[in-house]
Design an enzyme around this catalytic site. Structure first.
Site, PDB file in Angstrom:
ATOM      1  N   GLU A  34      59.506  10.038  26.795  1.00  0.00           N
ATOM      2  CA  GLU A  34      58.545  10.024  25.679  1.00  0.00           C
ATOM      3  C   GLU A  34      59.253   9.860  24.330  1.00  0.00           C
ATOM      4  OE1 GLU A  34      55.575  13.141  25.833  1.00  0.00           O
ATOM      5  OE2 GLU A  34      55.346  13.071  23.660  1.00  0.00           O
ATOM      6  N   LYS A 217      52.415  22.297  25.635  1.00  0.00           N
ATOM      7  CA  LYS A 217      52.907  21.030  26.217  1.00  0.00           C
ATOM      8  C   LYS A 217      54.078  20.520  25.390  1.00  0.00           C
ATOM      9  CE  LYS A 217      52.992  16.407  27.060  1.00  0.00           C
ATOM     10  NZ  LYS A 217      53.698  15.347  26.319  1.00  0.00           N
ATOM     11  N   ASP A 233      64.451  22.441  38.644  1.00  0.00           N
ATOM     12  CA  ASP A 233      63.079  22.224  39.093  1.00  0.00           C
ATOM     13  C   ASP A 233      62.125  22.490  37.923  1.00  0.00           C
ATOM     14  OD1 ASP A 233      60.568  22.383  40.211  1.00  0.00           O
ATOM     15  OD2 ASP A 233      61.154  23.638  41.902  1.00  0.00           O
ATOM     16  N   HIS A 331      56.451   8.333  15.828  1.00  0.00           N
ATOM     17  CA  HIS A 331      56.342   7.712  17.148  1.00  0.00           C
ATOM     18  C   HIS A 331      56.380   6.192  17.087  1.00  0.00           C
ATOM     19  CE1 HIS A 331      55.571  11.132  19.516  1.00  0.00           C
ATOM     20  NE2 HIS A 331      54.493  10.765  20.139  1.00  0.00           N
TER      21      HIS A 331
END
Ligand code: MEV
Length: 379
Positions: A34, A217, A233, A331
């Site tokens: 991302e 998130k 993991d 972004h």
């Protein structure tokens, strides 16, 4: 490492910079696709560095394994029997992995409890196990399967599940940081105003699970990137983090932000982090080995502390951007590049196509193709 393998799905491996954690400098490898995550972490860490860096801590690496016991006529009486036989159970548990025990780890306690379920009451045993520098799933699961027959003998019941719990709330990592108010001044925004806006953003996450999910998130963007890079993991860490965020019956932000007496921004994070630096993919995967070397951590606890700091930095960067210019500006250049690449814009036109799309704020595949065609025809 897996079954039916037909290839390798690779991700960009990047290094986040500026991390000063408990007085030590770290280069933080992150595997993530991302745009802006690595830049965000580095920027957050830079702001924190101006306030002296992160202060972190981690509890001993205690993982929880669960054993479900059913078909009991009196679950409470069985619970008492487990308490009486605790010594025997722990002794049996500690026979499974003499290496971990030799390193000072091993079974620490057995905590039985009776829970209500849609199928009636059941007895659940928690095995608390110090996994040292391992993530711990393998040793915990093997130990649970080994002691299950003894649990049946002691309780007179039937054991069903024997599995680790990913709500690793005995294995917590914490980080704190202070950002000087003036460090937050930028682009027409006074530091004081940015502090205020970040606090408003935090209050939004405190009050609303829809926002808290996105807030968390963003935190996990950084933590997962580091987990993936080091062969850990990340699904286990994700499961633990979100369950922990809901531990009080309401889904909440994993970070908290305040203004200190001098008007500086002070933040903290606490979450379960079950990671290892030995065993599993951490050693079998050569990239993970190199990533651990770059990071330079000496224990799983140290890795967990760094992860907490990364999560806090990531959250700071996201809140600062969201509460001021918005995140799209940062972004855009990378996003535009991805869009241009996805429609096959030739290398020689790539920079110009990207620049023009960003300038126009029109980042679309059709626009990328159109600009590339114009550049081609004007050659
Ligand atoms: C995007 O991956 C992460 C953010 O949405 C996090 C946030 O909203 O706090 C920017």
């Amino acid at each position: 490492m897996s079954e039916n393998v037909v290839g390798i799905c690779s991700l960009p491996l990047a290094i986040a910079t500026n991390f000063l954690i408990d007085g030590k400098d770290y280069l933080v490898p992150m595997a993530i696709e991302e745009p802006s995550v690595v830049a965000g972490a580095s920027h957050g860490a830079k702001l924190v560095r101006e306030g002296g860096g992160f202060t972190t801590e981690a509890t001993p690496p205690l993982m929880i394994g669960q054993i479900q016991v059913l078909d009991l006529t009196d679950p409470y009486e069985a619970l008492e029997r487990v308490l009486d036989a605790k010594g025997r159970l722990l002794e049996e548990a500690n026979k499974v992995d003499p290496v971990i025990v030799g390193l000072g780890g091993g079974a620490r306690d057995i905590e039985p409890r009776v829970i209500d379920s849609p199928r009636g009451p059941m007895l659940v045993l928690h095995l608390l196990y110090d996994v040292r520098d391992a993530m711990g799933a393998n040793v915990i699961n093997t130990t649970l399967e080994t002691i299950a027959p003894l649990v049946e003998e002691i309780t007179g019941g039937r054991v069903n599940l024997r599995i680790i719990s990913n709500l690793a709330d005995r294995r917590l990592a914490r980080a704190q940081a202070t950002v000087p108010q003036e460090a937050l001044t930028f682009d027409g925004f006074e530091g004081k105003e940015v502090v205020e806006r970040i606090l408003e953003a935090h209050a939004f996450a405190q009050a609303d699970p829809y926002r808290a999910a996105t807030h968390n998130k963003g935190i996990m963007n950084g933590i997962d990137g580091l987990a993936l890079a080091t062969g850990n993991d990340w699904r286990a860490i994700e499961a633990g983090a979100h369950a922990y965020a809901a531990r009080n019956g309401r889904y909440s932000p994993l970070t908290s932000w305040h203004e200190d007496e001098r008007g500086n921004l002070r933040g903290s994070i606490e979450l379960p982090i079950s990671v290892g630096i030995v065993g599993g993919a951490t050693r079998a995967n050569p990239t993970a080995k190199v990533a651990l070397k770059i990071l330079g951590v000496n224990s799983a606890r140290e890795l967990a502390r760094v992860m907490a700091a990364v999560g806090l930095a990531q959250n700071l960067a996201a809140l600062r951007a969201l509460a001021t210019e918005g995140i799209q500006r940062g972004h855009m250049a990378l996003h535009a590049r991805n869009v241009a690449l996805s429609v096959g814009v030739p290398e020689e036109y790539l920079d110009r196509v990207v620049d023009q799309m960003v300038e126009e704020r029109k980042i679309r595949p059709d626009r990328a193709q159109e600009i590339a065609r114009k550049l081609e025809s004007s050659r």
